[in-house]
Design a protein around this motif. Structure first.
Motif, PDB file in Angstrom:
ATOM      1  N   UNK B 230       0.498  -0.794   0.007  1.00  0.00           N
ATOM      2  CA  UNK B 230      -0.368  -0.083   0.274  1.00  0.00           C
ATOM      3  C   UNK B 230       0.727   1.482   0.090  1.00  0.00           C
ATOM      4  N   UNK B 231       0.178   2.884  -0.873  1.00  0.00           N
ATOM      5  CA  UNK B 231       0.725   3.641  -0.314  1.00  0.00           C
ATOM      6  C   UNK B 231       1.293   3.942   0.550  1.00  0.00           C
ATOM      7  N   UNK B 232       0.665   3.670   2.167  1.00  0.00           N
ATOM      8  CA  UNK B 232       0.781   4.862   2.509  1.00  0.00           C
ATOM      9  C   UNK B 232       2.535   3.958   3.168  1.00  0.00           C
ATOM     10  N   UNK B 233       2.615   2.933   3.298  1.00  0.00           N
ATOM     11  CA  UNK B 233       3.489   2.093   3.737  1.00  0.00           C
ATOM     12  C   UNK B 233       4.355   2.227   3.397  1.00  0.00           C
ATOM     13  N   UNK B 234       4.246   2.549   1.924  1.00  0.00           N
ATOM     14  CA  UNK B 234       5.304   3.385   0.976  1.00  0.00           C
ATOM     15  C   UNK B 234       5.958   4.431   1.782  1.00  0.00           C
ATOM     16  N   UNK B 235       4.905   5.177   1.091  1.00  0.00           N
ATOM     17  CA  UNK B 235       5.273   6.241   1.648  1.00  0.00           C
ATOM     18  C   UNK B 235       6.025   6.610   3.206  1.00  0.00           C
TER      19      UNK B 235
END
Lengths: 318, 334, 556
Positions: B230-235
């Motif tokens: 998910x994007x938020x983890x990558x972020x």
């Protein structure tokens, strides 16, 4: 009139076609391509292939008849005298002086039959129930939702009974026999298939191409059969593969509880394992062979199912 | 929210009612019957007939069902034909054993399964991942009764680490309050008794945990893999947040939602699905009793126990749905 | 719902006890060994199912009697480790010539656990109590054995119940009760040894008199006193200590005032392990000191591991019944004989049964009086079998054959294996078998109502009287056998009408010979059910009737 309906259908298909190419058939082709590179899938397929060959060609492979008590005078289970592997009997003798290897080989057929028929039964009944329910829910309007609710209450009832208990109940009702095992194990699988297919169909029901088809006035039955259903098959096909494994294990559990196929002339792994429990202290190998066979075969089907699931699941793609 | 709960509770009523009818018909159509199971080989046909009549089994099924419902409305499930004790008493006596066993199995499954699943997901594609995934698959594919035998053979008979049967060493001096032997032991500070009961739980718990363990491993793994993408983890990771913070606050919490659901559903099936484990370990819970009831055609026990289990099962499902809808508002809408 | 008991920590209690011993300056050696194990350690024995009731009058199963027998004693007993009938609470007994009056001479100085004396009135109070049972107590499930030997009750509530043959019990003097019957019966004196007729103290009878079998019609609940220890008193070497339903265990405590040799072990615990291999594993892991019904295949491995497997004498029979109504081919005596010659019974005994098993020559074992050494025998001879079939014109005989599943009986340890062997033997003689199997509870009605041409069944004797075996099968027409043969029926009638037990012996021998000439079925084997004990126990005498007395056991 007919020409007009056909045109509508064609339009619906065209609208959905682009999506299907991206998500439908394309997904399957891609999935199989991915599976053929997946070691898990290859291992599973190899195990299953060997199993099927043995099951089909059992008579040719088995050196002796599975019920011939040829060496009955050499085995004395009550005095703990057993015969292990030797040149003429590759896996030794069972407790009545029968060739264990031949019994294992012939037993594969029964096990395959139980697995396939039971899983097939569960699949068919479950898909029917779930498909009906899903179609009614997505396309049937208020009446449909009521039909769906009734059907789902029924499925809930089946789900409320633990699978093994359900199977034991059915076995107690039908009496013992191969058919009983198949029906019992198959019935226990029905609610899972039904739930899965219904869930997938409802999910598909909200997709754009279905809405488009409905907007264009396509017949409901056609939408359900030609559009929603094919796109919802993924999960239950995966489940079918996994069910083959569960069915084989459940059948063994039923045999262990003494509800398996009682005909001693037909060897079957689950029954062999259950019978061998009595000699576990003196001749553990009699239990180990069928147990390993069950575990390995179930593993083969499970690996295939898991690989299929992983390759179909967009979230798990690398 | 309240409407949602009320609706779900109301939905459960017809399910259970329908189930009671199905069960009743099923149970009464079993061949044989208690008249045959309860008397010795040489009892006369007259004695068997007399027993059937005395048990009211000659009445039409509809009359019998009416009588059953009448008693049920007063909270009476009848009496066991095997033991002559009320079904509710039998259930109350046997249920704690099953609860203890199920809790133990679930504790093992969660304590081992969640870390394993997380590690496997983090090392996705590596040898450790393959080992964990392969191991969980073998766990699913091994017949429980065989696993139980192997565990007993190795850990009880050969090595003598754990006891091989029962819930507690026979003759141990222990106070019974709840029927949950470990809890009783702790509550009364009878540490010996509590420890003894706990040790008796290990092997059956291990055997029973094999399937939930495998399921939890795979659900955790799948959940973590999904969340990691998910994007938020990558972020979060790109932001340079400490790895432990990311792991705890973002990844695990979000990956746990389906796992929690699975735990709920698995618990329900564990409560009733321990037939094999209980009989291998002489554990004396409800699974074993139901099985012996099918053998002796103990109608009241079969009906009563399965109905209670089904009710518990439905209740657990309900709780799962409610908690799920609390955690994830989207569910409530559909 | 759950019983509370005063909890104590074991450790402090044991420490206190040890201190007390030391302080008293006694038992010097005990300090070294940690005490006499007989006093400190419970003997744990595993049965196969929960007992039903602590009042043996309300039970008909061996699991219950295993427990009650240690507490409630009967007027007569079988000798320890044998099948001879001898005095129990009655030192001696005599019967009138017509067999209707039974006079018992009770032991002196016997007291019940509650301190009351055993006397003629106490005995009669018991018999009168059973005779006057009403309501649900009259169900054959509750009072099976009373109905089996005495027929009905004072006031039968079900018109199908037979008239009772019990008339009265009177106290001739303080220690001499006399039981009067309306007619003689071949069930006596053996019937007086039945565990169901264990004598309870009169005070207990009074205390429980108002407790009835309760519950709704059709769902009887056993009375409370039968479900918990402490309400009823017997005279036996043990008293009921506690029945923990949660843990499935009954605790028996030694009766130090026992009239005979007191028990060695202070506490005996009887646990339930229903699964065969779980019993073995519990013994091997040291969780129990012994268990009953050892699988024959486990006997050798257990012996090799140092466990003791005392041998019981046989007291049962396994037979293959021929039902002549199910298959008319069986009406031909040559066919019945051919099948008998076809079966290799020796192989079944050699490979399936535990050590001490025997090939059966007739329908009773040789431990029962009336066994005849002159019956016709049918040796294993496949050629003779083929010949006989040919003569009967049945070379291609096809016949159905039933066997039970999900069950082991003391006389039939592995039904499916036995079936398998017989099936292979019959095949060799040219007979095709159609297998038919049913789980145990369906099996009996299935075979009883004549659905099976051939089937496996057997019987374990309740007491030493051949009628207990032969009477139910061969006294008259029975749909389970499907034959009418006057010679057989007359031979049985001759025994039934003979009041003198000694005179009956010769008549039984005649009957056995007649039966084996006619061959209504093939007796296969007598099998000793095995019992096992751990090496540190001196086991009780192994009883052919599985009536072990735990007072004989001790720790080494």
């Amino acid at each position: 009139m007919a020409a007009r309906t056909e045109r509508i259908d064609r339009l619906a298909e065209l609208t959905a076609a682009r999506r299907e190419e991206a998500e439908g058939r394309g997904v399957w082709r891609e999935a199989f391509a991915r599976m053929s590179r997946n070691p898990m899938a290859i291992t599973g397929a190899a195990v299953v292939a060997v199993f099927i060959v043995v099951a089909v060609l059992g008579d040719l492979i088995a050196p002796y008849g599975p019920t011939e008590q040829n060496w009955g005078d050499e085995v004395f289970p009550n005095r703990n005298v057993f015969v292990g592997p030797r040149a003429e009997n590759w896996l030794g003798l069972d407790n009545l002086g029968r060739d264990q290897f031949s019994r294992m080989v012939i037993g594969a057929r029964q096990t395959l039959m139980v697995g396939v028929v039971a899983a097939g039964l569960g699949f068919t009944a479950g898909a029917l129930l779930g498909g009906l329910s899903g179609a009614a829910h997505t396309l049937g309007g208020a009446t449909g939702r009521r039909v769906d609710a009734v059907l789902m209450r029924f499925v809930d009832m089946m789900l409320a009974l633990p699978a093994l208990l359900l199977a034991v109940s059915i076995a107690a009702l039908l009496g013992q026999g191969l058919v009983t095992v198949m029906v019992a194990v198959g019935t226990a699988q029905v609610p899972i298939f039904a739930r899965l297919l219904r869930g997938a169909m409802i999910a598909q029901g909200g997709r754009d191409y279905v809405l488009a088809a409905r907007a264009l006035g396509a017949r409901r039955r056609r939408i359900a059969l030609a559009h929603i259903l094919p796109n919802s098959m993924g999960p239950i096909l995966v489940q079918l593969t996994l069910s083959l494994a569960t069915a084989i294990i459940d059948a063994a559990a039923l045999s262990y509880l003494g509800l398996g196929n009682p005909d001693p002339s037909v060897p079957e792994w689950g029954t062999m394992l259950a019978d061998a429990q009595r000699f576990l202290s003196g001749a553990p190998q009699l239990a180990v062979y069928p147990a390993l066979a069950i575990i390995v075969t179930a593993l083969g089907f499970t690996l295939m199912g898991e690989a299929l699931r992983e390759s179909l699941d967009p979230r798990l793609r690398k | 929210m309240l409407r949602f709960i009320v609706r779900r509770v109301l939905q459960a009523v017809p399910t259970l009612f329908g189930l009671s009818i199905l069960l009743f018909i099923w149970v009464r159509s079993l061949p044989g019957g208690p008249a045959y199971a309860l008397l010795p080989e040489n009892a006369t046909a007259e004695q068997r007939d007399a027993l059937r009549r005395a048990m009211g089994l000659d009445d039409p099924v509809i009359v019998q069902y009416g009588a059953f419902l009448g008693r049920l409305a007063q909270g009476d499930l009848g009496e066991s034909l095997q033991t002559g004790r009320p079904v509710l008493t039998e259930f109350a006596m046997k249920f704690p054993a099953t609860v203890e066993l199920a809790v133990m199995a679930m504790l093992i499954a969660v304590a081992v399964g969640v870390p394993l699943g997380y590690v496997a997901a983090r090392r996705r594609g590596g040898p450790l991942d393959a080992l964990v995934v392969g191991g969980s698959l073998v766990g699913i594919c091994t017949p429980v009764f065989f696993l139980a035998f192997v565990l007993k053979l190795l850990l009880a008979e050969q090595m003598g680490i754990f006891p091989s049967a029962f819930r507690q060493t026979p003759g141990i001096d222990a106070t019974r309050i709840t029927g949950l032997f470990v809890v009783d032991g702790i509550a009364t500070r009878e540490w010996d008794a509590a420890w003894d009961a706990l040790m008796h739980l290990v092997l059956p718990g291990l055997a029973l945990s094999s399937i939930p363990l495998a399921v939890i491993v795979r659900m955790t793994r799948a959940g973590v893999i999904e969340v990691l993408g998910e994007d938020y983890v990558r972020t979060a990771e790109a932001k340079g947040l400490h790895r432990r913070t990311v792991r705890g606050r973002h990844v695990l919490r979000n990956a746990m939602l389906p796992v929690v659901t699975a735990i709920g559903l698995l618990s329900g099936s564990l409560l009733a699905g321990a037939v094999l484990t209980e009989s291998v370990f002489a554990f004396g819970g409800i699974g074993q009793f139901i099985y012996s009831a099918t053998q002796t055609r103990d109608y009241p026990v079969l009906l009563g126990f399965i109905l209670i289990i089904a009710a518990i099962y439905v209740a657990i499902n309900l709780l799962v749905d409610i908690s799920y809808s609390l955690l994830d508002p989207r569910v409530r809408v559909s | 719902m759950f019983k509370r008991r005063n909890g104590r920590l074991i450790a402090p209690a044991a420490a206190a006890a040890a201190l007390a011993l030391v302080a008293a300056g006694c038992a010097q050696s005990d300090r070294d060994t940690g005490g006499d194990p007989n006093e400190t350690q419970p003997l744990i024995f595993a049965g196969t199912g929960d007992p039903r009731s602590l009042d043996p009058a309300l039970a008909n199963d061996g699991e219950t009697f295993r427990v009650t027998r240690q507490v409630m004693e009967t007027l007569l007993v079988h000798e320890s480790g044998g099948s001879e009938i001898q005095g129990g609470l009655a030192e001696s007994w005599e019967q009138s010539e017509d067999g209707t009056e039974w006079t018992f001479h009770l032991r002196e100085g016997v007291t019940f656990h509650d301190g009351e004396p055993l006397n003629a009135e106490a005995v009669c109070a018991n018999f009168d109590r059973w005779f006057n049972f009403t309501g649900d107590y009259q169900s054959s499930n509750q009072t099976y054995y009373w109905q089996n030997v005495f027929g009905g009750f004072a006031e039968n509530e079900d018109e199908d119940l037979p008239e009772s043959i019990y008339e009265s019990c009177t106290a001739e003097d303080e220690l001499t009760p006399v039981i009067t019957l309306t007619e003689s019966s071949a069930s006596f004196p053996g019937g007086f040894t039945l565990s169901s007729f264990g004598i309870m103290s009169p005070a207990s009878i009074e205390a429980v008199a108002d407790q009835e079998v309760g519950g709704e019609e059709g769902a009887p609940v056993l009375p409370e006193y039968s479900q918990q220890a402490g309400d009823i008193a017997g005279t036996g070497p043990y008293t009921y200590g506690e029945w923990d339903h949660d843990a499935q265990e009954v605790t028996l405590e030694r009766n130090d005032d026992y009239w005979g040799e007191p028990a060695s072990v202070k506490t005996v615990i009887i646990k339930t392990i229903s699964e065969e291999s779980a019993r073995r594993q519990a013994l091997e892991a040291g969780d129990v000191h012994g268990y009953d019904l050892v699988a024959p295949a486990d006997v050798e491995p257990l012996k090799e591991a140092g466990f003791q497997v005392p041998q019981r004498d046989v007291f049962n029979v396994l037979y293959m019944a021929y039902n002549q109504e199910a298959s008319e081919e069986l009406e031909d005596p040559d066919v019945r004989k051919a099948l008998a010659h076809a079966v290799d019974r020796q192989r079944i005994v050699d490979t399936i049964l535990p050590e001490g098993g025997q090939v059966a020559t007739q329908f009773i074992p040789d431990t029962v009086e009336g066994w005849s050494s002159d019956v016709a025998t049918y040796d294993h001879d496949p050629d003779r079998a083929k010949e006989l079939l040919e003569e009967a014109g049945q070379e291609d005989l096809t016949i159905d054959f039933c066997y039970p599943t999900e069950v082991t009986r003391p006389y039939m340890p592995a039904p499916k294996d036995i079936f398998d062997i017989i099936q292979a033997d019959l095949k060799e003689a040219g007979v095709t078998v159609e297998a038919d199997s049913k789980p145990w509870d369906e099996y009996i009605p299935h075979t009883d109502s004549g659905n099976c041409s051939l089937y496996l069944l057997g019987w374990t004797g309740d007491f030493n009287e051949a009628y207990n075996f032969l009477g139910t099968w061969f006294a008259s027409y029975d749909s389970a056998w499907g034959f009418r043969d006057d010679e057989v029926f007359e031979a049985m009638e001759a025994v039934a009408s003979e009041p003198d037990p000694e005179a009956r012996v010769a008549l039984y021998e005649d009957a056995n010979e007649t039966i084996m000439d006619y061959l209504p079925g093939l007796p296969i084997s007598h099998s000793p059910p095995s019992i096992v004990f751990s090496p540190d126990v001196n086991p009780p005498n192994a009883s052919p009737l599985t009536q072990e007395r735990f007072q004989e056991a001790s720790f080494k």
